[in-house]
Design a protein around this motif. Structure first.
Motif, short mmCIF file in Angstrom:
data_model
loop_
_atom_site.label_atom_id
_atom_site.label_comp_id
_atom_site.label_asym_id
_atom_site.label_seq_id
_atom_site.Cartn_x
_atom_site.Cartn_y
_atom_site.Cartn_z
N ASP A 141 -13.00 21.86 18.70
CA ASP A 141 -11.58 22.20 18.78
C ASP A 141 -10.96 22.39 17.39
O ASP A 141 -9.92 23.04 17.26
N ASP A 142 -11.60 21.83 16.35
CA ASP A 142 -11.08 22.02 14.99
C ASP A 142 -11.08 23.49 14.60
O ASP A 142 -10.16 23.96 13.92
N LEU A 143 -12.10 24.24 15.04
CA LEU A 143 -12.14 25.68 14.76
C LEU A 143 -11.25 26.44 15.73
O LEU A 143 -10.54 27.38 15.33
N ILE A 144 -11.24 26.03 16.98
CA ILE A 144 -10.44 26.73 18.00
C ILE A 144 -8.95 26.62 17.68
O ILE A 144 -8.20 27.60 17.79
N SER A 145 -8.49 25.45 17.24
CA SER A 145 -7.07 25.24 16.96
C SER A 145 -6.65 25.74 15.59
O SER A 145 -5.47 25.70 15.25
N GLY A 146 -7.62 26.18 14.77
CA GLY A 146 -7.27 26.73 13.45
C GLY A 146 -7.18 25.68 12.35
O GLY A 146 -6.71 25.98 11.26
N LYS A 147 -7.63 24.44 12.62
CA LYS A 147 -7.60 23.42 11.57
C LYS A 147 -8.63 23.71 10.48
O LYS A 147 -8.54 23.17 9.38
N VAL A 148 -9.62 24.55 10.81
CA VAL A 148 -10.66 24.90 9.85
C VAL A 148 -11.02 26.36 10.08
O VAL A 148 -10.87 26.89 11.19
N ASP A 149 -11.49 27.05 9.01
CA ASP A 149 -11.80 28.48 9.11
C ASP A 149 -13.27 28.74 9.42
O ASP A 149 -13.61 29.80 9.94
N ALA A 150 -14.16 27.83 9.08
CA ALA A 150 -15.58 27.99 9.36
C ALA A 150 -16.16 26.63 9.70
O ALA A 150 -15.75 25.61 9.16
N TYR A 151 -17.18 26.62 10.57
CA TYR A 151 -17.65 25.38 11.19
C TYR A 151 -19.16 25.50 11.39
O TYR A 151 -19.63 26.38 12.10
N SER A 152 -19.97 24.64 10.73
CA SER A 152 -21.42 24.70 10.90
C SER A 152 -21.84 23.92 12.14
O SER A 152 -21.24 22.90 12.48
N GLY A 153 -22.86 24.42 12.80
CA GLY A 153 -23.33 23.75 14.00
C GLY A 153 -24.60 24.40 14.51
O GLY A 153 -25.26 25.17 13.81
N TYR A 154 -24.96 24.09 15.77
CA TYR A 154 -26.16 24.63 16.39
C TYR A 154 -25.80 25.77 17.33
O TYR A 154 -24.86 25.65 18.13
N ALA A 155 -26.56 26.86 17.24
CA ALA A 155 -26.35 27.99 18.14
C ALA A 155 -26.67 27.61 19.58
O ALA A 155 -26.25 28.28 20.52
N THR A 156 -27.41 26.52 19.75
CA THR A 156 -27.83 26.11 21.09
C THR A 156 -26.76 25.30 21.84
O THR A 156 -26.83 25.18 23.06
N THR A 157 -25.80 24.72 21.11
CA THR A 157 -24.84 23.83 21.76
C THR A 157 -23.38 24.25 21.53
O THR A 157 -22.64 24.51 22.47
N GLN A 158 -22.97 24.33 20.24
CA GLN A 158 -21.57 24.64 19.98
C GLN A 158 -21.15 26.00 20.51
O GLN A 158 -19.98 26.21 20.87
N ALA A 159 -22.10 26.94 20.59
CA ALA A 159 -21.77 28.27 21.12
C ALA A 159 -21.25 28.16 22.56
O ALA A 159 -20.37 28.91 22.98
N TYR A 160 -21.81 27.19 23.32
CA TYR A 160 -21.34 26.99 24.70
C TYR A 160 -19.88 26.55 24.72
O TYR A 160 -19.07 27.05 25.51
N ASP A 161 -19.52 25.60 23.83
CA ASP A 161 -18.15 25.09 23.80
C ASP A 161 -17.15 26.21 23.51
O ASP A 161 -16.08 26.27 24.12
N PHE A 162 -17.50 27.10 22.58
CA PHE A 162 -16.59 28.19 22.23
C PHE A 162 -16.48 29.20 23.37
O PHE A 162 -15.38 29.68 23.68
N LYS A 163 -17.61 29.52 24.01
CA LYS A 163 -17.57 30.47 25.12
C LYS A 163 -16.79 29.88 26.30
O LYS A 163 -16.04 30.58 26.98
#
Length: 688
Positions: A141-163
């Motif tokens: 939610d830090d990236l979704i709400s705009g608190k941060v501009d870039a966010y490192s993570g795993y393509a296997t998990t965080q991509a689901y949260d954003f979608k």
């Protein structure tokens, strides 16, 4: 049942599915192991100390293991689960023209020990000091709400949260910059490997067996994780994670758990560029070998002991007989004559015994040669798997981009083009023709220089703001090369739609070109391996006509992965063919090429020269290494003579090469050259 513990590096999720499957399906129990799985709430912090503290401890780590090994921690990596790291950098998608270089000065959350992301940024010319680094809270939610501009993570998990949140995002992978790290490395301690080798082997095989089952029964394992281990993640999210892991693990293309020492050297080089490790650190003992080579030293020691025993026995017998002969020569001539006859018969038996022993040793040497050839073939096969990974990865990535264009963007582009007026249609075709004509990739520094020049030249045109969308698309499509024609494009009210449509089409065209080139490279690798392995009846039965240029080119293709830092200079001065055994000659070329590469530490120049000298074909392989000292030049073709460290060579290579060439009525010599070493082979010309 032996008690062992496996420390996971995060919460229970599909990322560790293979271990759950091995436990629940009884694979661990079948090999006599009572396994306890412990999840972590703080990542990999402290896992290394727990694993090396006592035997029976195993862990799941990342590429930081090579750093821990260099620091003195006796960790041993047993297997690699992810052939490609899932680490990516997420951005909010704002336009089709945004790039990684938009990150400068922005707020960024980086996961600790995710060094491939740091290396990726550095390779793109972005230093950490240029970013506003924030502590990673592991909340999408830090990236979704705009608190941060870039966010490192795993393509296997965080991509689901954003979608799931309907959040438009872009992910950048270090692999696009050639930084290809492993992910989720299964490891233990040196003490465990040395004191309990059978347990290590059994635990590794049972775990990999569990991974194979998990990847083939994903829905079943998702239900198992959700019902028994953790309901922190929904079944839908766990199944999404499983599907995303499949192309990263590549269970069909690569054996699960496989790791290539060359990839670890690549990881070492990347860490070296970051100043986190020195170059070429010693990896001996770090990479686990489940099937170590057989040690034949006892054969040679036994043979030497037998020969020495025979010599001592002969000397003792000769001395006894000689003494007796001196004392009784006059009195016992007839007796001594009989004794000499018996002694002669004994020596004949001894001689026959030595001949039989020599024959057995020759047969052992032939078996050793066959074993060495199989080992070379295994190394080539491993290299081929890695060589195929790169083009296949490029094909998968480009196919995803092409599919995205056809499914998501094509209808939109068509609607835009159909709505153009005749003048805008002409403008569109003009930009498209220029963009497709020149597909040259512009690096970040050159791109910024072009933008500055355009902003200065068209300062009177409001659309050409240095940081605006028009400026980015003009550079990306190559429209700046139209010269004065660019002004006509910018005069249109639909200039932005024209440039965006061309950008989408050009991107799809570029993906198509990448797929074409990558497919051709993969085909070339397979063709070379097939050519090396093919063998007909004539070749197996004896000598035949051999095309030396074709055979050497095939071997160079197979060794392409080992030649990344080597310059090959080819001087093919004749197209005549020689008479010989193709299979055995290839063993000679491979041996000489391996010696040259090792002499140069896989970095330098190798010259391959083929020429006609009188009625012989001369093949010379010249390297730029340290050469051969005068003190050992007379010994290099002797059997069992080697200059390599213990365990890295048995001194049979050049001796075998000499025997092969001699059998074909040729010769092999070490020639003097100003730099390095030159091995030349003379072979008879085939009758045409």
């Amino acid at each position: 049942m032996e008690k062992v513990t496996l420390h996971l590096k995060w919460f229970h999720q599909f990322q560790f599915a293979g271990y759950y499957a091995a436990l629940e399906k009884g694979y661990y129990q079948e090999v006599g192991l009572d396994v306890e799985l412990l999840e972590s709430t703080v990542g990999i912090k402290g896992i290394h100390e727990k694993v090396i503290r006592s035997t029976g401890q195993y862990g799941v780590g990342s590429n930081e293991l090579i750093q821990e090994r260099y620091k003195g921690k006796p960790v041993v990596v047993l297997a690699v689960i992810f052939q490609h790291s899932p680490s990516v950098l997420f951005f909010k998608k704002t336009s089709n023209s945004q790039s990684i270089h938009d990150l400068a000065g922005k707020r960024v959350m980086l996961t600790p020990r995710m060094d491939e992301i740091v290396a990726y940024l550095k390779k793109e010319g972005i230093e950490l000091k240029d970013l506003q680094l924030l502590e990673h809270r592991f909340k999408p939610d830090d990236l979704i709400s705009g608190k941060v501009d870039a966010y490192s993570g795993y393509a296997t998990t965080q991509a689901y949260d954003f979608k799931k949140a309907g959040f438009p995002f872009v992910e950048y992978s270090p692999r696009v910059a050639g930084i290809d790290f492993y992910g989720d490395n299964f490891f233990t301690s040196e003490a465990e490997v040395q004191e309990h080798p059978e347990r290590v082997k059994a635990f590794r095989e049972a775990s990999l067996r569990g991974w194979l089952y998990a990847m083939n029964h994903q829905e079943e394992i998702v239900d198992l994780i959700y019902n028994k281990y953790s309901q922190r993640n929904s079944k839908e999210r766990l199944l999404f994670e499983a599907k995303q892991m499949t192309p990263l693990i590549q269970p069909v293309l690569v054996e699960i758990g496989y790791m290539n020492p060359g990839r670890w050297k690549h990881i070492n080089e990347v860490y070296s560029e970051l100043g986190m490790l020195p170059k070429n650190i010693n990896l001996k003992g770090f990479i686990y070998d489940p099937n170590p080579k057989t040690n034949y030293d006892w054969v040679y020691y036994t043979f030497g002991a037998v020969i020495l025993s025979f010599i001592i026995l002969g000397l003792v017998q000769w001395r006894r007989l000689n003494k007796q002969y001196s004392e009784n020569l006059k009195k016992q001539v007839e007796v001594r004559t009989e004794e000499l006859k018996q002694s002669n018969e004994y020596l004949q038996v001894l001689n026959q015994s030595l001949l039989n022993t020599l024959k057995e040793l020759t047969e052992a040497q032939d078996r050793l040669l066959a074993s060495e050839k199989l080992a070379v073939l295994g190394q080539l096969a491993a290299g081929m798997a890695h060589e195929l990974n790169t083009p296949l990865g490029a094909i998968v990535s480009s196919n995803f981009s092409l599919s995205d264009f056809l499914n998501q963007k094509l209808n939109h582009v068509i609607d835009i083009i159909v709505g153009f007026s005749k003048e805008d249609s002409n403008r569109f075709h003009s930009v498209l023709e220029e963009s497709l004509k020149n597909q040259t990739f512009i690096e970040g520094k050159a791109e910024r220089q072009i933008k500055k020049e355009l902003a200065s030249k068209y300062s009177s045109i409001k659309k050409m703001d240095l940081y605006g969308e028009h400026m980015q698309l003009v550079v990306e499509t190559g429209a700046f090369r139209l010269g004065d024609g660019l002004i006509q494009i910018l005069e249109s009210e639909n200039s932005l739609q024209i440039l965006e449509a061309v950008s989408s089409i050009t991107s799809a065209y570029r993906s198509n070109q990448i797929i074409s080139v990558a497919s051709e490279k993969a085909t070339h690798v397979i063709r070379a391996l097939k050519s090396y392995l093919v063998s007909d009846k004539d070749i197996l039965n004896g000598n035949t006509v051999v095309d030396l240029v074709f055979e050497i080119e095939t071997i160079l293709s197979l060794y392409h992965y080992n030649l990344t830092k080597v310059t090959i200079v080819k001087s093919y001065l004749t197209d005549k063919k020689c008479k010989g055994n193709r299979d055995k000659l290839n063993q000679v070329w491979i041996n000489l090429l391996n010696n040259a590469l090792q002499a140069m530490s896989y970095n330098g120049t190798i010259e391959i020269k083929i020429q006609l000298v009188e009625n012989l074909i001369k093949v010379s392989i010249i390297d730029s290494g340290n050469g051969v000292s005068e003190s050992i030049k007379g010994k290099i073709f002797d059997p069992f003579f080697t200059t390599k460290p213990d365990g890295e060579g048995m001194g049979l290579g050049l001796d075998i090469c000499k025997k092969i060439i001699t059998q074909m009525a040729g010769k092999i010599e070490l020639e003097d050259v100003p730099l390095g070493a030159c091995f030349s082979v003379w072979l008879p010309v085939a009758d045409t």
